[in-house]
Each structure stands twice: as structure tokens, then as C-alpha cells.
Motif scaffolding. Structure first.
Motif, PDB file in Angstrom:
ATOM      1  N   CYS A 164      19.938   8.646  92.551  1.00 14.28           N
ATOM      2  CA  CYS A 164      19.190   9.601  93.371  1.00 14.28           C
ATOM      3  C   CYS A 164      19.553  11.014  92.934  1.00 14.28           C
ATOM      4  CB  CYS A 164      19.539   9.431  94.846  1.00 14.28           C
ATOM      5  SG  CYS A 164      19.448   7.723  95.441  1.00 14.28           S
ATOM      6  N   ILE A 165      18.567  11.777  92.493  1.00 18.84           N
ATOM      7  CA  ILE A 165      18.737  13.202  92.205  1.00 18.84           C
ATOM      8  C   ILE A 165      18.089  13.966  93.345  1.00 18.84           C
ATOM      9  CG2 ILE A 165      18.153  15.102  90.639  1.00 18.84           C
ATOM     10  CD1 ILE A 165      18.122  13.092  88.349  1.00 18.84           C
ATOM     11  N   ILE A 166      18.840  14.856  93.984  1.00 20.43           N
ATOM     12  CA  ILE A 166      18.322  15.566  95.153  1.00 20.43           C
ATOM     13  C   ILE A 166      18.574  17.063  95.012  1.00 20.43           C
ATOM     14  CG2 ILE A 166      18.599  13.535  96.619  1.00 20.43           C
ATOM     15  CD1 ILE A 166      21.041  14.786  97.866  1.00 20.43           C
ATOM     16  N   PHE A 167      17.676  17.836  95.608  1.00 21.49           N
ATOM     17  CA  PHE A 167      17.792  19.296  95.629  1.00 21.49           C
ATOM     18  C   PHE A 167      17.547  19.798  97.044  1.00 21.49           C
ATOM     19  CE2 PHE A 167      16.509  18.502  91.222  1.00 21.49           C
ATOM     20  CZ  PHE A 167      17.352  19.359  90.498  1.00 21.49           C
ATOM     21  N   GLU A 171      16.116  25.372  96.567  1.00 23.95           N
ATOM     22  CA  GLU A 171      15.837  25.312  95.125  1.00 23.95           C
ATOM     23  C   GLU A 171      14.356  25.119  94.817  1.00 23.95           C
ATOM     24  OE1 GLU A 171      18.809  25.780  93.061  1.00 23.95           O
ATOM     25  OE2 GLU A 171      19.069  26.410  95.147  1.00 23.95           O
ATOM     26  N   THR A 172      13.518  25.084  95.846  1.00 25.21           N
ATOM     27  CA  THR A 172      12.083  24.854  95.654  1.00 25.21           C
ATOM     28  C   THR A 172      11.476  25.829  94.650  1.00 25.21           C
ATOM     29  OG1 THR A 172      11.856  23.950  97.888  1.00 25.21           O
ATOM     30  CG2 THR A 172       9.837  24.745  96.817  1.00 25.21           C
ATOM     31  N   LYS A 173      11.935  27.060  94.674  1.00 26.52           N
ATOM     32  CA  LYS A 173      11.350  28.096  93.809  1.00 26.52           C
ATOM     33  C   LYS A 173      11.534  27.808  92.327  1.00 26.52           C
ATOM     34  CE  LYS A 173      15.478  31.001  94.552  1.00 26.52           C
ATOM     35  NZ  LYS A 173      16.081  30.189  95.634  1.00 26.52           N
ATOM     36  N   TYR A 174      12.426  26.864  91.977  1.00 24.77           N
ATOM     37  CA  TYR A 174      12.664  26.530  90.571  1.00 24.77           C
ATOM     38  C   TYR A 174      12.014  25.211  90.143  1.00 24.77           C
ATOM     39  CZ  TYR A 174      16.537  29.780  91.446  1.00 24.77           C
ATOM     40  OH  TYR A 174      17.303  30.863  91.818  1.00 24.77           O
ATOM     41  N   LEU A 175      11.443  24.453  91.082  1.00 25.96           N
ATOM     42  CA  LEU A 175      11.105  23.048  90.833  1.00 25.96           C
ATOM     43  C   LEU A 175       9.638  22.790  90.497  1.00 25.96           C
ATOM     44  CD1 LEU A 175      13.299  21.319  93.568  1.00 25.96           C
ATOM     45  CD2 LEU A 175      13.869  21.790  91.178  1.00 25.96           C
ATOM     46  N   TYR A 176       8.868  23.824  90.283  1.00 24.63           N
ATOM     47  CA  TYR A 176       7.444  23.675  89.912  1.00 24.63           C
ATOM     48  C   TYR A 176       6.691  22.840  90.935  1.00 24.63           C
ATOM     49  CZ  TYR A 176       8.748  26.017  85.629  1.00 24.63           C
ATOM     50  OH  TYR A 176       9.207  26.954  84.735  1.00 24.63           O
ATOM     51  N   LYS A 177       6.852  23.260  92.191  1.00 26.54           N
ATOM     52  CA  LYS A 177       6.148  22.592  93.293  1.00 26.54           C
ATOM     53  C   LYS A 177       4.640  22.721  93.105  1.00 26.54           C
ATOM     54  CE  LYS A 177       5.353  22.677  98.279  1.00 26.54           C
ATOM     55  NZ  LYS A 177       3.876  22.617  98.070  1.00 26.54           N
ATOM     56  N   SER A 205      20.013  24.090  91.146  1.00 22.49           N
ATOM     57  CA  SER A 205      21.293  23.417  91.414  1.00 22.49           C
ATOM     58  C   SER A 205      21.055  22.306  92.431  1.00 22.49           C
ATOM     59  CB  SER A 205      22.321  24.403  91.965  1.00 22.49           C
ATOM     60  OG  SER A 205      22.641  25.394  91.013  1.00 22.49           O
ATOM     61  N   GLY A 206      21.461  21.105  92.082  1.00 22.94           N
ATOM     62  CA  GLY A 206      21.231  19.973  92.956  1.00 22.94           C
ATOM     63  C   GLY A 206      22.402  19.017  92.966  1.00 22.94           C
ATOM     64  N   TYR A 207      22.102  17.786  93.360  1.00 27.58           N
ATOM     65  CA  TYR A 207      23.129  16.753  93.503  1.00 27.58           C
ATOM     66  C   TYR A 207      22.629  15.454  92.876  1.00 27.58           C
ATOM     67  CZ  TYR A 207      24.854  19.785  97.308  1.00 27.58           C
ATOM     68  OH  TYR A 207      25.313  20.844  98.065  1.00 27.58           O
ATOM     69  N   VAL A 208      23.563  14.580  92.546  1.00 27.87           N
ATOM     70  CA  VAL A 208      23.219  13.252  92.061  1.00 27.87           C
ATOM     71  C   VAL A 208      24.152  12.233  92.707  1.00 27.87           C
ATOM     72  CG1 VAL A 208      24.725  13.429  90.023  1.00 27.87           C
ATOM     73  CG2 VAL A 208      22.769  11.848  89.995  1.00 27.87           C
ATOM     74  N   ALA A 209      23.606  11.051  93.001  1.00 27.05           N
ATOM     75  CA  ALA A 209      24.413   9.961  93.552  1.00 27.05           C
ATOM     76  C   ALA A 209      23.894   8.648  93.000  1.00 27.05           C
ATOM     77  CB  ALA A 209      24.347   9.942  95.072  1.00 27.05           C
ATOM     78  N   GLU A 210      24.794   7.736  92.694  1.00 30.12           N
ATOM     79  CA  GLU A 210      24.419   6.371  92.357  1.00 30.12           C
ATOM     80  C   GLU A 210      24.817   5.480  93.525  1.00 30.12           C
ATOM     81  OE1 GLU A 210      25.632   4.966  88.548  1.00 30.12           O
ATOM     82  OE2 GLU A 210      24.424   6.469  87.474  1.00 30.12           O
ATOM     83  N   LEU A 211      23.811   4.827  94.099  1.00 26.73           N
ATOM     84  CA  LEU A 211      24.031   3.995  95.274  1.00 26.73           C
ATOM     85  C   LEU A 211      24.149   2.533  94.883  1.00 26.73           C
ATOM     86  CD1 LEU A 211      21.453   5.502  97.815  1.00 26.73           C
ATOM     87  CD2 LEU A 211      23.870   6.084  97.530  1.00 26.73           C
ATOM     88  N   ASN A 212      25.147   1.866  95.443  1.00 26.52           N
ATOM     89  CA  ASN A 212      25.333   0.427  95.281  1.00 26.52           C
ATOM     90  C   ASN A 212      25.024  -0.269  96.605  1.00 26.52           C
ATOM     91  OD1 ASN A 212      26.585   0.386  92.488  1.00 26.52           O
ATOM     92  ND2 ASN A 212      27.982   1.783  93.558  1.00 26.52           N
ATOM     93  N   HIS A 213      25.032  -1.585  96.564  1.00 27.80           N
ATOM     94  CA  HIS A 213      24.696  -2.380  97.746  1.00 27.80           C
ATOM     95  C   HIS A 213      25.515  -1.933  98.956  1.00 27.80           C
ATOM     96  CE1 HIS A 213      23.472  -6.019  99.969  1.00 27.80           C
ATOM     97  NE2 HIS A 213      24.690  -5.943 100.472  1.00 27.80           N
ATOM     98  N   GLU A 221      17.037  17.705 106.130  1.00 22.45           N
ATOM     99  CA  GLU A 221      15.618  18.048 106.282  1.00 22.45           C
ATOM    100  C   GLU A 221      15.056  18.746 105.047  1.00 22.45           C
ATOM    101  OE1 GLU A 221      15.285  20.370 109.865  1.00 22.45           O
ATOM    102  OE2 GLU A 221      16.649  19.027 110.932  1.00 22.45           O
ATOM    103  N   GLY A 222      13.922  18.226 104.570  1.00 21.68           N
ATOM    104  CA  GLY A 222      13.213  18.892 103.489  1.00 21.68           C
ATOM    105  C   GLY A 222      13.852  18.782 102.127  1.00 21.68           C
ATOM    106  N   TYR A 223      14.872  17.940 101.963  1.00 25.78           N
ATOM    107  CA  TYR A 223      15.508  17.794 100.659  1.00 25.78           C
ATOM    108  C   TYR A 223      14.562  17.110  99.672  1.00 25.78           C
ATOM    109  CZ  TYR A 223      20.356  19.385 100.862  1.00 25.78           C
ATOM    110  OH  TYR A 223      21.484  20.165 100.885  1.00 25.78           O
ATOM    111  N   TRP A 224      14.478  17.670  98.492  1.00 23.01           N
ATOM    112  CA  TRP A 224      13.755  17.034  97.394  1.00 23.01           C
ATOM    113  C   TRP A 224      14.556  15.817  96.920  1.00 23.01           C
ATOM    114  CZ3 TRP A 224       9.139  18.837  95.199  1.00 23.01           C
ATOM    115  CH2 TRP A 224       8.701  20.097  95.621  1.00 23.01           C
ATOM    116  N   HIS A 225      13.867  14.753  96.505  1.00 23.68           N
ATOM    117  CA  HIS A 225      14.586  13.602  95.956  1.00 23.68           C
ATOM    118  C   HIS A 225      13.738  12.874  94.918  1.00 23.68           C
ATOM    119  CE1 HIS A 225      12.846  12.690  99.925  1.00 23.68           C
ATOM    120  NE2 HIS A 225      12.559  11.469  99.492  1.00 23.68           N
ATOM    121  N   GLN A 226      14.424  12.425  93.886  1.00 19.47           N
ATOM    122  CA  GLN A 226      13.817  11.605  92.833  1.00 19.47           C
ATOM    123  C   GLN A 226      14.710  10.392  92.647  1.00 19.47           C
ATOM    124  OE1 GLN A 226      15.030  11.261  89.226  1.00 19.47           O
ATOM    125  NE2 GLN A 226      13.442   9.703  89.066  1.00 19.47           N
TER     126      GLN A 226
END
Length: 292
Positions: A164-167, A171-177, A205-213, A221-226
Motif C-alpha cells: 500500500c502506497i499512501i499520501f 500532497e494532492t498538489k503534486y499527484l496530478y489529480k 512525500s508519502g508512506y508505504v506499508a506491506e500488509l500480511n495476513h 480521512e481523504g488519504y490517497w492510496h494505491q
């Protein structure tokens, strides 16, 4: 000049009280991964692709193709095809696929699954009407977006691994919304971004997490996520309404005007509307960042 956008690991905690969770994460709107929030759920032991196949195999489910570009052929969040859950799980177990299930109310379709989980007493007023499940095969992706309702989200992962990549909204102003939409330009690869084509991304500037079971990601609220499914698997989200009035106003606007306006424009203008919005995403973002 920044070499590229910065991704910091989402902080991880083992366990937390509802008072500390609210003070340390909900109030300041900071993300966190909780490793051991749901170990008392029957789902923690039971939920696997095989279990879902057994309980819901005959249900027809909507599929979205990660490789299908957004076009005027489809309405907002309209599925690309349908398949029996049994056949879909067979498909994702065979190998990589771009097909995923998005925002499916499987718990409503298969009430027995509701006995496998409870609503965590974590300091959020969770909406009990809409627990949603999400499935994906190895390599399938969810494009960068934020949720239409600006909810606080608890995202529980099962069976396998997911990146999960989240912002944050800042950071919206940089993300080509894309205007009149909830997404960034879909041709941005956030794993290997093209800074020549999308130079403003360098400043994000954002965050990344790898989720396991069994692990839980809290997204404010309103966080971007991929999301990228590193292996076949599935997740469930529980939601709480936005606490901040501006976000509640944006949610109501999205739900009652924006998506209907966008669908009407797709029907009227066709692909020209999609192309116009993509051009505007670049123009507006570069202008805000003084990029010529």
C-alpha cells in the motif's frame, strides 16, 4: 532538486488502547499499521481464499481489470465483467492476473461471514452497514485514488501480501489529480514514476506499508492510496464518517453531485471528456508547482 518522491514506512504497533489510538492517530490524522488488532476474530484463523470459495463460490461477483484504461464506455466504478466467485478464485490461484474485486458487499450477500468478525472498539464510530471486501490476483493493482466519502478507514488484509502506497491530502498538489474525479493520472506508475513526464511528483512525500495476513492499516480521512497485490489475497475495510466538517462537505459533494456530473459528461462528450480531464490534470498540477 529532489531525486524523487519520498516514501516512509507506515509506523507499526503491536497493540493499542482506544484512547491512545484516538489521541495518537485519529486526532492528528496519522496512518498506522496495527499488527495484532484482530487475533480474537474467527476470521483471523478461518479466512482464506479456500474458505471464501467454500462459503461464496456460487455468488456472481463484479470484476475490474487493472489493465483497462478509464474510458467513456464505463460509468463511475462500473465493473468490466462478472464471474462466479468460485471461478474467480480459481483464476487468481493459477497465476498473475489483472482482475480484481472492488467494493463488493459480500458480507451482505453471504450473511454467514458476518459471524467471523466484530467491530473493533478502537475509538472510531464504525459504520456497520457497509463492510466491503476487495480481492486481487498477483500483480493486480488499484490505481492511486482517495475514497469518495472521505472516511476514516481500517483496512484488514487476509491471505498473502499486499503493498500500500499512501499520501496525505496535503500532497494532492503534486499527484496530478484528475478534475471531477477521485484519481490521479492513471498512467503514473507509482512504483517507478516518470519524473520527466510528471515532474511535480518529485516533491511528494508519502508512506508505504506491506500488509500480511491479519494486519490492519489505518488510513485517515481523504488519504490517497494505491494498492498492489504481491500475492493473491483479499482485504476488508471498515469505515467511520469524516470527523472534520470540510471533509464531510467534500464527501457530500462527491456523492450527490460530482459522480453524477462526471457520468453525464462521459455520456455527452465521450472519450473527449476523459482526454480533456487528463490534460487538465497535467496543466493544473504543473501550474500550481510553477513548472513550465
Amino acid at each position: 532538486m529532489n531525486a524523487g518522491f519520498q516514501l516512509t514506512d507506515v509506523p507499526r504497533i503491536e497493540r493499542i488502547s482506544k484512547e491512545d489510538f484516538f489521541e495518537q492517530y485519529v486526532k492528528p490524522q496519522k496512518p498506522v499499521v496495527i499488527d495484532h488488532l484482530i487475533e480474537d476474530w474467527p476470521a483471523y484463523e478461518k479466512w482464506s481464499l479456500e474458505y471464501i470459495q467454500e462459503k461464496a463460490g456460487e455468488k456472481t461477483v463484479p470484476l475490474f481489470d487493472s489493465n483497462e484504461k478509464i474510458s467513456s464506455k464505463y460509468k463511475f466504478n462500473e465493473p468490466h465483467k462478472y464471474m462466479k466467485m468460485r471461478n474467480y478464485i480459481d483464476l487468481i490461484k493459477k497465476g498473475p492476473t489483472s482482475y480484481r474485486i472492488f467494493l463488493y458487499h459480500l458480507l451482505k450477500e453471504v450473511p454467514a461471514l458476518q459471524k467471523d468478525f466484530s467491530y473493533p472498539d478502537i475509538g472510531l464510530r464504525l459504520l456497520k452497514q457497509i463492510p466491503m471486501l476487495f480481492f486481487g490476483g498477483e500483480g493486480s493493482k488499484v490505481f492511486m485514488h482517495y475514497d469518495i466519502d472521505f472516511a476514516n478507514i481500517l483496512h484488514f488484509h487476509f491471505h498473502g501480501k499486499k503493498r500500500c502506497i499512501i499520501f496525505p491530502p496535503s500532497e494532492t498538489k503534486y499527484l496530478y489529480k484528475v478534475p471531477h474525479a477521485l484519481i490521479s493520472r492513471e498512467d503514473i506508475d507509482f512504483s517507478h514514476p516518470d519524473y520527466e513526464k510528471f515532474p511535480a511528483l518529485k516533491n511528494a512525500s508519502g508512506y508505504v506499508a506491506e500488509l500480511n495476513h491479519g494486519e490492519t492499516l489505518y488510513m485517515p480521512e481523504g488519504y490517497w492510496h494505491q494498492m498492489t497485490y504481491l500475492t493473491p489475497g483479499f482485504s476488508m475495510s471498515l469505515r467511520a464518517a469524516p470527523r472534520h466538517l470540510p471533509n464531510l462537505s467534500k464527501a457530500l459533494y462527491n456523492l450527490f453531485f460530482m459522480r453524477h456530473f462526471d457520468n453525464a459528461m462521459r455520456k455527452w462528450k465521450g472519450q473527449d471528456w476523459i482526454d480533456y480531464k487528463n490534460r487538465q490534470a497535467v496543466k493544473r498540477t504543473n501550474r500550481k508547482n510553477h513548472i513550465s
